[in-house]
Design a protein around this motif. Structure first.
Motif, PDB file in Angstrom:
ATOM      1  N   UNK A  44       4.653  -4.987   2.947  1.00  0.00           N
ATOM      2  CA  UNK A  44       5.418  -5.641   2.055  1.00  0.00           C
ATOM      3  C   UNK A  44       4.373  -6.129   1.006  1.00  0.00           C
ATOM      4  N   UNK A  45       3.270  -6.581   1.533  1.00  0.00           N
ATOM      5  CA  UNK A  45       2.083  -7.025   0.373  1.00  0.00           C
ATOM      6  C   UNK A  45       1.682  -5.874  -0.470  1.00  0.00           C
ATOM      7  N   UNK A  46       1.486  -4.687   0.119  1.00  0.00           N
ATOM      8  CA  UNK A  46       0.937  -3.579  -0.803  1.00  0.00           C
ATOM      9  C   UNK A  46       2.012  -3.231  -1.852  1.00  0.00           C
ATOM     10  N   UNK A  47       3.305  -3.080  -1.321  1.00  0.00           N
ATOM     11  CA  UNK A  47       4.464  -2.765  -2.316  1.00  0.00           C
ATOM     12  C   UNK A  47       4.632  -3.838  -3.287  1.00  0.00           C
ATOM     13  N   UNK A  48       4.543  -4.963  -3.029  1.00  0.00           N
ATOM     14  CA  UNK A  48       4.642  -6.082  -3.978  1.00  0.00           C
ATOM     15  C   UNK A  48       3.580  -6.068  -4.941  1.00  0.00           C
ATOM     16  N   UNK A  49       2.400  -5.901  -4.433  1.00  0.00           N
ATOM     17  CA  UNK A  49       0.826  -5.754  -5.369  1.00  0.00           C
ATOM     18  C   UNK A  49       1.127  -4.606  -6.350  1.00  0.00           C
ATOM     19  N   UNK A  50       1.554  -3.520  -5.882  1.00  0.00           N
ATOM     20  CA  UNK A  50       1.812  -2.413  -6.597  1.00  0.00           C
ATOM     21  C   UNK A  50       2.950  -2.142  -7.548  1.00  0.00           C
ATOM     22  N   UNK A  51       3.735  -3.178  -7.545  1.00  0.00           N
ATOM     23  CA  UNK A  51       4.954  -3.440  -8.230  1.00  0.00           C
ATOM     24  C   UNK A  51       6.020  -2.626  -8.180  1.00  0.00           C
ATOM     25  N   UNK A  52       6.114  -2.024  -6.694  1.00  0.00           N
ATOM     26  CA  UNK A  52       6.957  -1.187  -6.371  1.00  0.00           C
ATOM     27  C   UNK A  52       8.173  -1.592  -5.477  1.00  0.00           C
ATOM     28  N   UNK A  53       7.873  -2.839  -4.906  1.00  0.00           N
ATOM     29  CA  UNK A  53       8.955  -3.396  -4.177  1.00  0.00           C
ATOM     30  C   UNK A  53      10.421  -3.546  -4.556  1.00  0.00           C
TER      31      UNK A  53
END
Length: 229
Positions: free
Chosen positions: A127-136
């Motif tokens: 979740x952190x990775x998707x959120x930080x990358x703007x993909x969530x």
């Protein structure tokens, strides 16, 4: 390439598209490998670069077994903890996208085709990775190794994604970069398209009979060809 082999044409318009994360949407396999290698060097372990490639597509258990097989369990735990700390900082800064992922997701959103993530990464980090990358925001569901009893190549995370979306697994298209993930998708009864990253498909992988394309742009063209019918 200016055209795709007609044999690659999708057999159906998918009711949902399920995405792997690392190496498929995010350029994270290189980052993970670099953190593993840095941790090994800083802790005084001379480990081969080929070891990190063997981990691609696997879960935490596989990574620990591979490292422990080289340096023992206690040293493996210390190395993995150090590597995780290094990687956390990289993930929080936002990992680069793989080329073409945003355009593909925008197409699916515009066409109203449901989208899910099915990743071997644990939920908090995913979740952190998707959120930080703007993909969530692009996804209707995120399914992780934290949510299922068995990691890929077992089909569990893909079956959970289909169930969460309310879609028949046989009507799901899967995008994967690793042979491990392709095997999981096939075991779930889904149709995988492989977009290799660091691991080129070997003869054993090619013998699985699934579609293999060179980029996410080509995967999008497969979808667009089916949408045009």
């Amino acid at each position: 390439m200016t055209s795709l082999d007609p044999a690659l044409a999708l057999p159906f318009l998918p009711d949902a598209v399920i995405f792997d994360m690392d190496g498929l949407m995010l350029d994270s396999e290189r980052a993970i490998n670099a953190c593993m290698a840095q941790a090994a060097r800083e802790l005084g372990h001379a480990l081969p670069d080929t070891l990190w490639l063997q981990m691609i597509g696997g879960g935490d258990g596989l990574c620990r077994r591979l490292v422990a097989g080289q340096i023992g369990e206690a040293a493996a735990d210390a190395l993995l903890a150090h590597s995780e700390a290094l990687y956390d900082a990289v993930a929080d800064a936002g990992i680069d996208h793989r080329p073409g992922i945003v355009e593909l997701l925008e197409l699916l959103v515009a066409r109203g085709i449901p989208r899910a993530v099915a990743t071997s990464t644990r939920r908090p980090l995913a979740m952190r990775k998707l959120r930080a990358a703007g993909l969530l925001p692009y996804f209707d569901a995120v399914c992780t190794s934290s949510d299922v009893p068995r990691p890929k190549p077992a089909p569990d995370v893909y079956l959970l994604a289909a169930s969460t979306l309310g879609v028949d697994p046989a009507r799901c298209l899967v995008l994967e970069d690793s042979p491990t993930g392709v095997r999981a998708a096939l075991a779930a009864g889904m149709t995988p398209v492989q977009v290799p990253d660091l691991l080129e498909p070997d003869a054993e992988t090619q013998a699985l009979g699934h579609r293999i394309v060179a980029s996410l742009e080509q995967a999008q063209r497969l979808l667009e060809a089916r949408l045009a019918l």
